[in-house]
Write a protein that holds these residues in place. Structure first.
Motif, PDB file in Angstrom:
ATOM      1  N   HIS A  12     138.276 -65.883  96.485  1.00  8.96           N
ATOM      2  CA  HIS A  12     136.840 -64.981  96.594  1.00  8.96           C
ATOM      3  C   HIS A  12     137.286 -63.572  96.372  1.00  8.96           C
ATOM      4  N   ALA A  13     138.102 -63.068  97.018  1.00  7.94           N
ATOM      5  CA  ALA A  13     138.364 -61.409  96.945  1.00  7.94           C
ATOM      6  C   ALA A  13     139.034 -61.187  95.485  1.00  7.94           C
ATOM      7  N   PRO A  14     139.985 -62.074  95.194  1.00 11.90           N
ATOM      8  CA  PRO A  14     140.497 -61.861  93.633  1.00 11.90           C
ATOM      9  C   PRO A  14     139.511 -61.759  92.549  1.00 11.90           C
ATOM     10  N   GLY A  15     138.455 -62.730  92.708  1.00 12.58           N
ATOM     11  CA  GLY A  15     137.558 -62.599  91.957  1.00 12.58           C
ATOM     12  C   GLY A  15     136.610 -61.408  91.830  1.00 12.58           C
ATOM     13  N   ALA A  16     136.262 -60.979  93.159  1.00 10.61           N
ATOM     14  CA  ALA A  16     135.469 -59.790  93.307  1.00 10.61           C
ATOM     15  C   ALA A  16     136.402 -58.557  92.754  1.00 10.61           C
ATOM     16  N   MET A  17     137.496 -58.476  92.723  1.00  6.13           N
ATOM     17  CA  MET A  17     138.239 -57.379  92.074  1.00  6.13           C
ATOM     18  C   MET A  17     138.415 -57.390  90.286  1.00  6.13           C
ATOM     19  N   GLU A  18     137.972 -58.570  89.877  1.00  5.79           N
ATOM     20  CA  GLU A  18     137.965 -58.788  88.365  1.00  5.79           C
ATOM     21  C   GLU A  18     136.960 -57.662  87.861  1.00  5.79           C
ATOM     22  N   PRO A  19     135.843 -57.598  88.131  1.00  4.21           N
ATOM     23  CA  PRO A  19     134.744 -56.522  87.587  1.00  4.21           C
ATOM     24  C   PRO A  19     135.479 -55.185  87.769  1.00  4.21           C
ATOM     25  N   LEU A  20     135.929 -54.858  89.116  1.00  5.34           N
ATOM     26  CA  LEU A  20     136.493 -53.559  89.438  1.00  5.34           C
ATOM     27  C   LEU A  20     137.388 -53.041  88.607  1.00  5.34           C
ATOM     28  N   GLN A  21     138.575 -54.068  88.530  1.00 13.46           N
ATOM     29  CA  GLN A  21     139.793 -53.597  88.003  1.00 13.46           C
ATOM     30  C   GLN A  21     139.260 -53.236  86.391  1.00 13.46           C
ATOM     31  N   SER A  22     138.478 -53.977  85.776  1.00 18.02           N
ATOM     32  CA  SER A  22     138.462 -53.892  84.490  1.00 18.02           C
ATOM     33  C   SER A  22     137.456 -52.518  84.137  1.00 18.02           C
ATOM     34  N   ALA A  23     136.557 -52.175  85.066  1.00 18.93           N
ATOM     35  CA  ALA A  23     135.707 -51.186  84.869  1.00 18.93           C
ATOM     36  C   ALA A  23     136.430 -50.051  84.868  1.00 18.93           C
ATOM     37  N   LEU A  24     137.580 -50.053  86.073  1.00 17.08           N
ATOM     38  CA  LEU A  24     138.212 -48.795  86.126  1.00 17.08           C
ATOM     39  C   LEU A  24     139.262 -48.694  84.901  1.00 17.08           C
ATOM     40  N   ARG A  25     139.513 -49.697  84.266  1.00 16.43           N
ATOM     41  CA  ARG A  25     140.431 -49.648  83.103  1.00 16.43           C
ATOM     42  C   ARG A  25     139.560 -48.990  81.807  1.00 16.43           C
ATOM     43  N   PHE A  26     138.371 -49.294  81.581  1.00 20.76           N
ATOM     44  CA  PHE A  26     137.553 -48.928  80.574  1.00 20.76           C
ATOM     45  C   PHE A  26     136.801 -47.953  80.530  1.00 20.76           C
ATOM     46  N   PHE A  27     136.289 -47.571  82.132  1.00 25.38           N
ATOM     47  CA  PHE A  27     135.237 -46.625  82.142  1.00 25.38           C
ATOM     48  C   PHE A  27     135.666 -45.683  83.329  1.00 25.38           C
ATOM     49  N   ARG A  28     136.938 -45.181  83.273  1.00 26.09           N
ATOM     50  CA  ARG A  28     137.460 -44.455  84.256  1.00 26.09           C
ATOM     51  C   ARG A  28     136.685 -43.034  84.455  1.00 26.09           C
ATOM     52  N   GLY A  29     136.185 -42.565  83.258  1.00 26.02           N
ATOM     53  CA  GLY A  29     135.490 -41.112  83.495  1.00 26.02           C
ATOM     54  C   GLY A  29     134.311 -41.385  84.234  1.00 26.02           C
ATOM     55  N   GLU A  30     133.461 -42.518  84.332  1.00 29.43           N
ATOM     56  CA  GLU A  30     132.242 -42.632  85.014  1.00 29.43           C
ATOM     57  C   GLU A  30     132.650 -42.574  86.649  1.00 29.43           C
ATOM     58  N   PHE A  31     134.036 -43.098  86.709  1.00 27.22           N
ATOM     59  CA  PHE A  31     134.324 -42.890  88.351  1.00 27.22           C
ATOM     60  C   PHE A  31     134.606 -41.705  88.674  1.00 27.22           C
ATOM     61  N   GLU A  32     135.338 -40.864  87.780  1.00 28.10           N
ATOM     62  CA  GLU A  32     135.878 -39.609  88.090  1.00 28.10           C
ATOM     63  C   GLU A  32     134.691 -38.767  88.216  1.00 28.10           C
ATOM     64  N   ALA A  33     133.797 -38.948  87.684  1.00 25.20           N
ATOM     65  CA  ALA A  33     132.523 -38.111  87.612  1.00 25.20           C
ATOM     66  C   ALA A  33     131.820 -38.072  89.119  1.00 25.20           C
ATOM     67  N   GLY A  34     132.222 -39.073  89.679  1.00 22.58           N
ATOM     68  CA  GLY A  34     131.603 -39.464  91.317  1.00 22.58           C
ATOM     69  C   GLY A  34     132.497 -38.673  92.223  1.00 22.58           C
ATOM     70  N   ILE A  35     133.398 -37.956  91.924  1.00 21.12           N
ATOM     71  CA  ILE A  35     134.166 -37.374  93.001  1.00 21.12           C
ATOM     72  C   ILE A  35     133.408 -36.005  92.961  1.00 21.12           C
ATOM     73  N   ALA A  36     133.213 -35.657  94.339  1.00 19.27           N
ATOM     74  CA  ALA A  36     132.722 -34.258  94.713  1.00 19.27           C
ATOM     75  C   ALA A  36     133.414 -33.125  94.396  1.00 19.27           C
ATOM     76  N   LYS A  37     132.714 -32.160  93.966  1.00 16.49           N
ATOM     77  CA  LYS A  37     133.528 -30.925  93.307  1.00 16.49           C
ATOM     78  C   LYS A  37     133.681 -29.793  94.573  1.00 16.49           C
ATOM     79  N   SER A  38     134.714 -29.287  94.366  1.00 12.37           N
ATOM     80  CA  SER A  38     134.913 -28.337  95.755  1.00 12.37           C
ATOM     81  C   SER A  38     134.284 -26.955  95.523  1.00 12.37           C
ATOM     82  N   PRO A  39     133.836 -26.135  96.699  1.00 12.99           N
ATOM     83  CA  PRO A  39     133.216 -25.086  96.240  1.00 12.99           C
ATOM     84  C   PRO A  39     133.655 -24.018  95.028  1.00 12.99           C
ATOM     85  N   SER A  40     135.137 -24.058  95.095  1.00 16.62           N
ATOM     86  CA  SER A  40     135.530 -23.007  94.130  1.00 16.62           C
ATOM     87  C   SER A  40     135.278 -23.649  92.826  1.00 16.62           C
TER      88      SER A  40
END
Length: 435
Positions: free
Chosen positions: A403-431
């Protein structure tokens, strides 16, 4: 489905399906070679002959794993010393997101499944069978129960199947609605009235399954092929793929998402994803482009548009670092944020965990929480690394079941192919904001 009348020689699973999708009654089913394979089995074949036919046909499981059905049957003890009670169970708990092929077969041609199950039960000499059905499939339950009643009245079920010495009883059992019941040992526990947790293996169900007795569990689409193999032969089944794959037969392929013609079609095994999407699915809706796609349900890795010309069979899709799974494509268009798509999938998997093992019980909600933060733009430095750790800590061999390995399949491939969209979700510091 097509309104054009199909042929049983080329479209065995669907040629009996009517344009209005209403199921055939027993008389109409018999007029289209219905129960001819069963009569042939009882009169002409020994149990081992049926298993050999299925082996020779190279019928691989259509539920996702692709394990050869004949090999699974051959593991059941046979002969005078074998346990007297054996069981055949049909896994009809179709809860994989984006998958609806078994529903089509059960609602529209229920006698096909009933006939094939009787033949499969004869092969392993089981005397009782169960269709473990997703509880929400109310129409399927009604149609299957009606087909079972008709088959019993005609002598195809009961103490003397077709007047022979062997008997078989078949029952529909509706589940309470848990995704984990798609795992065969969790299904068996649920069928026994227990909590639907997976069992440790070995022993495998073929040796000690339902109530500790030899049990075979096969998927709806897998079993539905059996009667056709018996009636037309192993060589015929192998030729259905038209040379597109080393895997035999036809396959119920489908596509869902923002396409012009979502649906399900019986096509030669090895048909390309491009044909499924663009020819049968009509392509993406106007104004949208394909971003990525899941080849066979939510528990498979994303593939990209450049993978569309791959043959949709078990080994080809595996070489592309995904799994064919159920063979029903789920498409993601270029307007969708991949973080939101994956968050939605992980929400489902977290809710459906049985809670039996710690990595799955605690890891999936944590994964979902991290994705929620990234989706809001409130992610923190290190969240992506934490998600990557999850794909390893919850990967194959780290949890009690798949069950859990199956759940990780879409996540691991999304991180591999579209990492920039995940990085865009990191909150920017005030500076950073000031800069």
């Amino acid at each position: 489905m097509s309104a054009v009348r199909l042929s049983g020689d080329t479209h065995p699973l669907t040629y009996r399906i009517q344009p209005d999708l209403k199921p055939l009654d027993l008389k109409a089913y018999e007029a289209l070679d219905g129960y001819a394979a069963l009569r042939k089995t009882i009169k002409e074949l020994q149990p081992g002959d049926v298993t050999k036919l299925v082996k020779d046909a190279n019928l691989r499981g259509r539920g996702g794993a692709g394990f050869p059905a004949g090999v699974k049957w051959s593991l059941v003890p046979m002969g005078a010393d074998a346990p007297k009670n054996k069981y055949l169970v049909c896994n009809a708990d179709e809860m994989e997101p984006g998958t609806f092929k078994d529903r089509l077969l059960m609602e529209s041609v229920p006698h096909q499944l009933v006939e094939s199950m009787i033949i499969a039960a004869y092969a392993i000499q089981a005397r009782r069978g169960y269709i473990f059905l997703r509880g929400e499939y109310i129409v399927a339950a009604q149609n299957l129960n009606r087909a079972i009643d008709e088959a019993k009245a005609a002598g195809y079920l009961g103490n003397k199947v077709c007047g022979g010495d062997w008997g078989f009883e078949l029952f529909v059992h509706t589940g309470a609605g848990r995704y984990i019941c798609g795992e065969e040992t969790a299904l068996i526990n649920s069928l026994e009235g227990r909590r639907a947790n997976p069992r440790a293996k070995p022993p495998f169900p073929q040796i000690a399954g339902l109530w500790g007795k030899p049990t075979v569990v096969n998927n709806v689409e897998t079993l539905s092929n059996v009667a056709h193999i018996v009636l037309r032969g192993a060589s015929w089944f192998q030729g259905l793929n038209q040379g597109k794959s080393k895997d035999a037969g036809t396959k119920l392929y489908g596509v869902s998402g923002r396409v012009k013609n979502p649906g399900c079609w019986e096509l030669p095994m090895g048909t390309t994803a491009r044909e499924i999407l663009e020819v049968h699915g009509g392509g993406m809706k106007d104004g949208l482009k394909l971003k990525c796609w899941l080849p066979g349900g939510a528990s498979t890795d994303f593939l990209l548009p450049e993978h569309l010309d791959l043959a949709m069979d078990f080994d080809t899709i595996a070489r592309a670092q995904s799994r064919m799974g159920t063979g029903l494509l789920t498409v993601v268009d270029d307007k969708q944020n991949i973080v939101s798509v994956v968050r939605n999938l992980e929400d489902f998997f977290a809710r459906e965990s049985c809670g039996w093992c710690t990595p799955c019980r605690d890891g999936l909600p944590w994964t979902h929480k991290l994705l929620q933060a990234l989706e809001r733009g409130a992610g923190q430095t290190g969240d992506l690394e934490a998600l990557e750790q999850m794909t390893r800590f919850l990967g194959p061999g780290k949890t009690f079941c798949a069950h859990a390995p199956g759940a990780m399949e879409p996540l691991q491939s999304a991180l591999r192919f579209f990492r920039g969209e995940f990085e865009a979700g990191i909150a920017k510091s005030p500076s950073q904001v000031a800069a």
